[in-house]
Design a protein around this motif. Structure first.
Motif, PDB file in Angstrom:
ATOM      1  N   TYR A  10       0.824  -1.208   0.000  1.00  0.00           N
ATOM      2  CA  TYR A  10       0.000   0.000   0.000  1.00  0.00           C
ATOM      3  C   TYR A  10       0.864   1.265   0.000  1.00  0.00           C
ATOM      4  O   TYR A  10       0.519   2.270  -0.648  1.00  0.00           O
ATOM      5  N   ALA A  11       1.973   1.219   0.720  1.00  0.00           N
ATOM      6  CA  ALA A  11       2.881   2.368   0.739  1.00  0.00           C
ATOM      7  C   ALA A  11       3.458   2.621  -0.653  1.00  0.00           C
ATOM      8  O   ALA A  11       3.576   3.779  -1.092  1.00  0.00           O
ATOM      9  N   ALA A  12       3.809   1.539  -1.361  1.00  0.00           N
ATOM     10  CA  ALA A  12       4.349   1.683  -2.717  1.00  0.00           C
ATOM     11  C   ALA A  12       3.296   2.262  -3.653  1.00  0.00           C
ATOM     12  O   ALA A  12       3.593   3.132  -4.492  1.00  0.00           O
ATOM     13  N   LEU A  13       2.049   1.786  -3.531  1.00  0.00           N
ATOM     14  CA  LEU A  13       0.977   2.318  -4.372  1.00  0.00           C
ATOM     15  C   LEU A  13       0.736   3.794  -4.077  1.00  0.00           C
ATOM     16  O   LEU A  13       0.468   4.581  -5.001  1.00  0.00           O
ATOM     17  N   ALA A  14       0.823   4.178  -2.821  1.00  0.00           N
ATOM     18  CA  ALA A  14       0.625   5.580  -2.462  1.00  0.00           C
ATOM     19  C   ALA A  14       1.707   6.463  -3.076  1.00  0.00           C
ATOM     20  O   ALA A  14       1.433   7.584  -3.522  1.00  0.00           O
ATOM     21  N   GLN A  15       2.925   5.946  -3.135  1.00  0.00           N
ATOM     22  CA  GLN A  15       4.039   6.736  -3.665  1.00  0.00           C
ATOM     23  C   GLN A  15       3.894   7.014  -5.158  1.00  0.00           C
ATOM     24  O   GLN A  15       4.412   8.012  -5.658  1.00  0.00           O
ATOM     25  N   VAL A  16       3.183   6.139  -5.888  1.00  0.00           N
ATOM     26  CA  VAL A  16       2.997   6.355  -7.325  1.00  0.00           C
ATOM     27  C   VAL A  16       1.599   6.891  -7.640  1.00  0.00           C
ATOM     28  O   VAL A  16       1.231   7.046  -8.802  1.00  0.00           O
ATOM     29  N   GLY A  17       0.803   7.154  -6.602  1.00  0.00           N
ATOM     30  CA  GLY A  17      -0.514   7.733  -6.808  1.00  0.00           C
ATOM     31  C   GLY A  17      -1.592   6.761  -7.214  1.00  0.00           C
ATOM     32  O   GLY A  17      -2.606   7.153  -7.803  1.00  0.00           O
ATOM     33  N   LEU A  18      -1.422   5.481  -6.881  1.00  0.00           N
ATOM     34  CA  LEU A  18      -2.400   4.466  -7.279  1.00  0.00           C
ATOM     35  C   LEU A  18      -3.117   3.832  -6.091  1.00  0.00           C
ATOM     36  O   LEU A  18      -3.762   2.796  -6.243  1.00  0.00           O
ATOM     37  N   GLU A  19      -3.032   4.456  -4.917  1.00  0.00           N
ATOM     38  CA  GLU A  19      -3.635   3.834  -3.740  1.00  0.00           C
ATOM     39  C   GLU A  19      -5.149   3.652  -3.880  1.00  0.00           C
ATOM     40  O   GLU A  19      -5.724   2.711  -3.321  1.00  0.00           O
ATOM     41  N   ASP A  20      -5.799   4.518  -4.665  1.00  0.00           N
ATOM     42  CA  ASP A  20      -7.250   4.402  -4.834  1.00  0.00           C
ATOM     43  C   ASP A  20      -7.637   3.330  -5.844  1.00  0.00           C
ATOM     44  O   ASP A  20      -8.830   3.060  -6.039  1.00  0.00           O
ATOM     45  N   PHE A  21      -6.643   2.739  -6.502  1.00  0.00           N
ATOM     46  CA  PHE A  21      -6.905   1.723  -7.519  1.00  0.00           C
ATOM     47  C   PHE A  21      -6.514   0.327  -7.049  1.00  0.00           C
ATOM     48  O   PHE A  21      -6.471  -0.607  -7.850  1.00  0.00           O
ATOM     49  N   ALA A  22      -6.245   0.153  -5.763  1.00  0.00           N
ATOM     50  CA  ALA A  22      -5.725  -1.119  -5.248  1.00  0.00           C
ATOM     51  C   ALA A  22      -6.610  -2.306  -5.608  1.00  0.00           C
ATOM     52  O   ALA A  22      -6.115  -3.389  -5.935  1.00  0.00           O
ATOM     53  N   SER A  23      -7.915  -2.128  -5.562  1.00  0.00           N
ATOM     54  CA  SER A  23      -8.824  -3.249  -5.813  1.00  0.00           C
ATOM     55  C   SER A  23      -9.245  -3.357  -7.270  1.00  0.00           C
ATOM     56  O   SER A  23      -9.961  -4.289  -7.650  1.00  0.00           O
ATOM     57  N   ALA A  24      -8.784  -2.443  -8.123  1.00  0.00           N
ATOM     58  CA  ALA A  24      -9.133  -2.480  -9.545  1.00  0.00           C
ATOM     59  C   ALA A  24      -8.350  -3.576 -10.251  1.00  0.00           C
ATOM     60  O   ALA A  24      -7.215  -3.897  -9.877  1.00  0.00           O
ATOM     61  N   THR A  25      -8.941  -4.164 -11.267  1.00  0.00           N
ATOM     62  CA  THR A  25      -8.216  -5.113 -12.110  1.00  0.00           C
ATOM     63  C   THR A  25      -7.183  -4.345 -12.930  1.00  0.00           C
ATOM     64  O   THR A  25      -7.480  -3.258 -13.442  1.00  0.00           O
ATOM     65  N   THR A  26      -6.007  -4.903 -13.062  1.00  0.00           N
ATOM     66  CA  THR A  26      -4.929  -4.209 -13.763  1.00  0.00           C
ATOM     67  C   THR A  26      -5.304  -3.873 -15.200  1.00  0.00           C
ATOM     68  O   THR A  26      -4.899  -2.839 -15.727  1.00  0.00           O
ATOM     69  N   ALA A  27      -6.099  -4.730 -15.826  1.00  0.00           N
ATOM     70  CA  ALA A  27      -6.536  -4.480 -17.203  1.00  0.00           C
ATOM     71  C   ALA A  27      -7.341  -3.193 -17.322  1.00  0.00           C
ATOM     72  O   ALA A  27      -7.454  -2.623 -18.417  1.00  0.00           O
ATOM     73  N   GLU A  28      -7.926  -2.730 -16.218  1.00  0.00           N
ATOM     74  CA  GLU A  28      -8.728  -1.505 -16.238  1.00  0.00           C
ATOM     75  C   GLU A  28      -7.872  -0.249 -16.254  1.00  0.00           C
ATOM     76  O   GLU A  28      -8.375   0.841 -16.551  1.00  0.00           O
ATOM     77  N   LEU A  29      -6.610  -0.358 -15.923  1.00  0.00           N
ATOM     78  CA  LEU A  29      -5.739   0.813 -15.843  1.00  0.00           C
ATOM     79  C   LEU A  29      -5.373   1.321 -17.235  1.00  0.00           C
ATOM     80  O   LEU A  29      -5.326   0.564 -18.204  1.00  0.00           O
TER      81      LEU A  29
END
Length: 251
Positions: free
Chosen positions: A130-149
């Motif tokens: 979660y800390a890594a996701l926060a650093q790249v600005g993706l913390e709100d997308f944690a539960s999203a499928t990667t294909a959706e990005l």
């Protein structure tokens, strides 16, 4: 001037009669982006594979933070803090964003994938992810499928995967590939701030990005470094302009 954290000294690699790397030397220092450019077939991917540990050079040495890592595996180098993103995405598109970060961290640490489910409940690893996701600005997308990005968000996710190992250096292979103008500009801004966390060795064909981001540029042609310098020095180098930038020498 501080000692380089990554120091490639005189490495060569041949495949039969083809010399993919020919006595290549370059280094990377804290806080900088050092771009590696060159035409297709110049040997850029082969060089990056040798630095990352996927290929062993025939001659020469690779030093990381003062340690000779030439004989070390990819996993051992990752554990030392050598983080890599790929030209072709290595993400699992059907997994969630969080699962990709956890899976990447587990794999790079040499973990067995059969233990993946229990790891998803490991509080320490979850906090790291979660800390890594926060650093790249993706913390709100944690539960999203990667294909959706978006394509740019997937590039940021690859960086998050690398961040789980607290990298000392990033190796980035064409992060702008496939991005439109807006996506490229966003990623350029992101990489400009990321350099202060860990220096970046950047392989890139987007010359606008290279000249905007790079503190130094090395030009690889036919397996050899023909020039290293600032953006202005590379623009003014006649050999580079002839061999790579496509300009003819004045008559």
């Amino acid at each position: 001037m501080t000692d380089p954290i990554l120091d490639v000294r005189g490495i060569s690699k041949s495949f039969g009669a083809l010399k993919a790397s020919n006595d290549v030397s370059l280094d990377l220092r804290d806080g900088e982006i050092h771009a590696l450019i060159g035409p297709n077939g110049a040997g850029k991917s082969t060089l990056i594979q040798q630095i990352a540990g996927g290929l062993r050079p025939d001659t020469g040495t690779i030093w990381f933070d003062g340690v000779n890592i030439t004989a070390e595996s990819t996993v051992a180098r990752a554990r030392r803090g050598l983080g890599r993103t790929f030209q072709i995405s290595s993400l699992a598109m059907e997994f969630t964003v969080l699962q990709n970060v956890m899976l990447g961290a587990l794999g790079r640490r040499g973990g067995a994938f059969r233990f993946f489910s229990p790891v998803m409940k490991d509080r320490t690893m979850l906090e790291t992810a979660y800390a890594a996701l926060a650093q790249v600005g993706l913390e709100d997308f944690a539960s999203a499928t990667t294909a959706e990005l978006s394509h740019g968000q997937r590039r940021q996710l690859e960086v998050a995967v690398a961040l789980t190992l607290s990298p000392r250096v990033f190796l980035m292979d064409e992060p702008m590939a496939g991005l439109g103008t807006e996506g490229s500009h966003r990623l350029m801004d992101f990489l400009g701030t990321l350099r202060h966390r860990a220096p970046i060795l950047l392989v890139e064909h987007d010359m606008d990005a290279v000249f905007y981001l790079a503190d130094r540029i090395s030009v690889l042609v036919y397996g050899q470094i023909i020039a290293t310098g600032t953006a202005d020095e590379i623009r003014a180098n006649r050999e580079v302009r002839t061999a790579y930038l496509g300009e003819e020498e004045d008559a």
